[in-house]
Design an enzyme around this catalytic site. Structure first.
Site, PDB file in Angstrom:
ATOM      1  N   GLY A 218      10.314   9.509  11.953  1.00 36.58           N
ATOM      2  CA  GLY A 218      10.195   9.639  10.497  1.00 36.58           C
ATOM      3  C   GLY A 218      10.534   8.357   9.775  1.00 36.58           C
ATOM      4  O   GLY A 218      11.245   7.490  10.290  1.00 36.58           O
ATOM      5  N   TYR A 220       8.484   5.984   8.975  1.00 37.65           N
ATOM      6  CA  TYR A 220       7.551   4.899   9.307  1.00 37.65           C
ATOM      7  C   TYR A 220       8.303   3.553   9.292  1.00 37.65           C
ATOM      8  O   TYR A 220       9.361   3.462   9.909  1.00 37.65           O
ATOM      9  CB  TYR A 220       6.335   4.931   8.360  1.00 37.65           C
ATOM     10  N   HIS A 290      -0.121  11.715  14.727  1.00 40.12           N
ATOM     11  CA  HIS A 290      -1.085  12.783  14.416  1.00 40.12           C
ATOM     12  C   HIS A 290      -2.529  12.339  14.615  1.00 40.12           C
ATOM     13  O   HIS A 290      -3.463  13.017  14.174  1.00 40.12           O
ATOM     14  CB  HIS A 290      -0.892  13.362  13.009  1.00 40.12           C
TER      15      HIS A 290
HETATM   16  C1  LIG Z   1       5.771  12.548  10.295  1.00 37.37           C
HETATM   17  S1  LIG Z   1       6.851  11.267  10.769  1.00 37.37           S
HETATM   18  C2  LIG Z   1       8.007  12.119  11.770  1.00 37.37           C
HETATM   19  C3  LIG Z   1       8.922  13.037  10.984  1.00 37.37           C
HETATM   20  C4  LIG Z   1      10.082  13.577  11.757  1.00 37.37           C
HETATM   21  N1  LIG Z   1       9.709  14.091  13.051  1.00 37.37           N
HETATM   22  C5  LIG Z   1      10.757  14.693  10.963  1.00 37.37           C
HETATM   23  O1  LIG Z   1      10.420  15.880  11.167  1.00 37.37           O
HETATM   24  O2  LIG Z   1      11.637  14.407  10.146  1.00 37.37           O
HETATM   25  C6  LIG Z   1       5.857  10.393  11.918  1.00 37.37           C
HETATM   26  C7  LIG Z   1       6.509   9.197  12.594  1.00 37.37           C
HETATM   27  O3  LIG Z   1       5.662   8.827  13.686  1.00 37.37           O
HETATM   28  C8  LIG Z   1       5.722   7.432  13.874  1.00 37.37           C
HETATM   29  N2  LIG Z   1       4.513   6.960  14.581  1.00 37.37           N
HETATM   30  C9  LIG Z   1       3.294   6.640  14.067  1.00 37.37           C
HETATM   31  N3  LIG Z   1       2.459   6.241  15.030  1.00 37.37           N
HETATM   32  C10 LIG Z   1       3.146   6.313  16.201  1.00 37.37           C
HETATM   33  C11 LIG Z   1       2.823   6.032  17.565  1.00 37.37           C
HETATM   34  N4  LIG Z   1       1.611   5.599  17.917  1.00 37.37           N
HETATM   35  N5  LIG Z   1       3.779   6.213  18.503  1.00 37.37           N
HETATM   36  C12 LIG Z   1       5.014   6.659  18.159  1.00 37.37           C
HETATM   37  N6  LIG Z   1       5.377   6.937  16.882  1.00 37.37           N
HETATM   38  C13 LIG Z   1       4.460   6.766  15.918  1.00 37.37           C
HETATM   39  C14 LIG Z   1       5.836   6.891  12.456  1.00 37.37           C
HETATM   40  O4  LIG Z   1       6.418   5.616  12.440  1.00 37.37           O
HETATM   41  C15 LIG Z   1       6.663   7.948  11.749  1.00 37.37           C
HETATM   42  O5  LIG Z   1       8.017   7.554  11.643  1.00 37.37           O
END
Ligand SMILES: C[S@@+](CC[C@H](N)C(=O)[O-])C[C@H]1O[C@@H](n2cnc3c(N)ncnc32)[C@H](O)[C@@H]1O
Length: 410
Positions: A218, A220, A290
């Site tokens: 989370g 980013y 996602h």
């Molecule tokens: C929706 S947030 C996660 C929210 C957290 N799980 C929560 O419920 O509070 C998505 C996170 O995925 C990370 N992310 C994006 N692309 C990614 C990748 N290819 N591999 C790992 N993490 C990634 C982003 O940096 C971001 O912090």
């Protein structure tokens, strides 16, 4: 990919040992307490109490003394409790405390790290105004407060402050909705309403010494943001170790029972490295990019590292419809999306019933043979791992209704 941490070197090792011992026979906990003593164990226990304590609207800021005893020695900690704040360790003199809460070392360790239980009494000692004169005189503290605030307000604060500290020592964790709001995860309360589903599928694991991996911490690229769900899982699984994977460095979130890992969920080599080092996992949650292809790659790579009886969760299925996330607006073109994956897994679950002539399914045998359940809700899916090997309906069972109910029967 990298691992940097600001946690003291042996925190995880000591925490793991207490968790293991607190789930076993009293003799194991006593042996560990004898080996590590107050000095080795109290920092781990106190950190947990401060993390778990639930802030409350305390009417007058108050001091509570937490005492841990072992082998004739005592470790005393003065905690300041103010309105809507977690308790904080204080340098103020203990004789200002309105309440003393006393635990034996092994009792507190079992409360915090043993399997959750409902017992509310008989595990601790308490003394209200512990430094009051023993001759029956009015405690100086009480006189002081009586001059400042009405007596019932002061007494109410004593109870409230005590309750805040005891909530941190509690064996049974609060509801997941409360934890989502407390630790600020978006899994409940506006964007998503996932927590009832999570609780239904995770409740059976709650008291176990689980290893949880969540992809996506989370925040980013924001340097200090994120981590809400990692804290929520740490609190929900009081005996668990929580690992978070993110493409950005999130090591500022490392703390007891939380380890952040930096890596890319679309890179199978990195995922295998992480799983070999920290798995097998009881729970894997994909709340990362996602991007549909990433979801599929992560599942294919990590599902084999979920232990039997564990769960694999995929969030945010809505991106299956978004070309910007590698999805497709037309459901007929969903073969490469998260929803396409789930649809093929529905077939995979029935693998033993599939006639040989039906051709090779597009799900690998190792996954087909290990998928025992699939629960799909709005925007979230739970996959259960186990042994999908019940033998199928035997060949002698008729394959046509006509053999059981001849045509014309009515
Ligand atoms: C929706 S947030 C996660 C929210 C957290 N799980 C929560 O419920 O509070 C998505 C996170 O995925 C990370 N992310 C994006 N692309 C990614 C990748 N290819 N591999 C790992 N993490 C990634 C982003 O940096 C971001 O912090």
């Amino acid at each position: 990919m990298g691992e940097t941490t600001r946690k003291p070197a042996n925190t995880d090792a000591v925490t793991s040992r207490v968790i293991r011992a607190a789930g076993g026979h009293e003799a194991e906990l006593t042996a560990l307490a004898g080996e590590l003593g107050l000095g080795g164990l109290v920092p781990v226990l106190l950190s947990e109490v401060l993390f778990r304590a639930d802030p409350a609207p305390v009417r007058v800021p108050s001091l509570v003394e937490l005492v841990v005893e072992h082998d004739g020695q005592r470790s005393s900690h003065v905690l300041r409790v103010a309105a809507d704040q977690p308790p904080t360790p204080s340098d103020e003199p203990p004789d200002q405390a309105v309440m003393r809460v006393e635990y034996r070392l092994t009792d507190l360790a079992r409360e915090l790290f043993g399997p959750p239980r409902d017992r509310q009494s008989g595990v601790r000692g308490t003394r209200m105004f512990p430094y009051a004169p023993q001759d029956g005189g009015v405690p100086a503290l009480l006189e002081f407060f009586a001059a400042e605030v009405p007596y019932p307000v002061f007494l109410h604060s004593v109870f409230q402050a005590t309750e805040v500290v005891l909530s941190g020592c509690a064996s049974r964790p609060p509801d997941l909705e409360r934890l989502a709001v407390k630790h600020f995860s978006d899994k409940w309360g506006g964007l998503h309403w996932f927590t009832p589903h999570y609780d239904r599928h995770f409740r059976a694991l709650r008291g176990a010494e689980v290893r949880v991996l969540e992809i996506g911490i989370g925040g980013y690229g924001h340097p200090e943001a994120g981590g809400g769900s990692l804290k929520m899982w740490k609190h929900y699984f009081p005996r668990g170790h929580v690992f978070g994977l993110d493409i950005f460095d999130k090591s500022h979130l490392d703390e007891q029972r939380i380890t952040t890992l930096r890596g890319d969920q679309s890179d199978p080599e990195q995922l295998v490295g992480i799983a070999r080092r920290h798995g097998p996992f009881d729970v894997v949650i994909d709340d990362g990019s996602h991007v549909n292809e990433h979801i599929r790659t992560s599942f294919r790579t990590l599902f084999p590292f979920v232990r039997p009886g564990g769960r694999y969760v995929i969030e945010d299925l809505w991106t299956a419809f978004c070309p910007g996330f590698g999805g497709a607006e037309d459901p007929a073109r969903h073969q490469g999306t998260s929803l396409g994956l789930l649809k093929s897994l529905v077939d995979a679950l029935q693998d033993e019933e599939r006639p040989p002539a039906s051709g090779e399914p597009d799900v690998a045998p190792a996954i087909r043979g290990a998928l025992t359940g699939l629960h799909v809700y709005h925007n979230i899916a739970f996959l259960e791992k186990g042994r999908n090997d019940e033998g199928g309906v035997p060949a002698w069972v008729p394959r046509s209704i006509d053999a059981l109910v001849p045509p014309g029967t009515s």
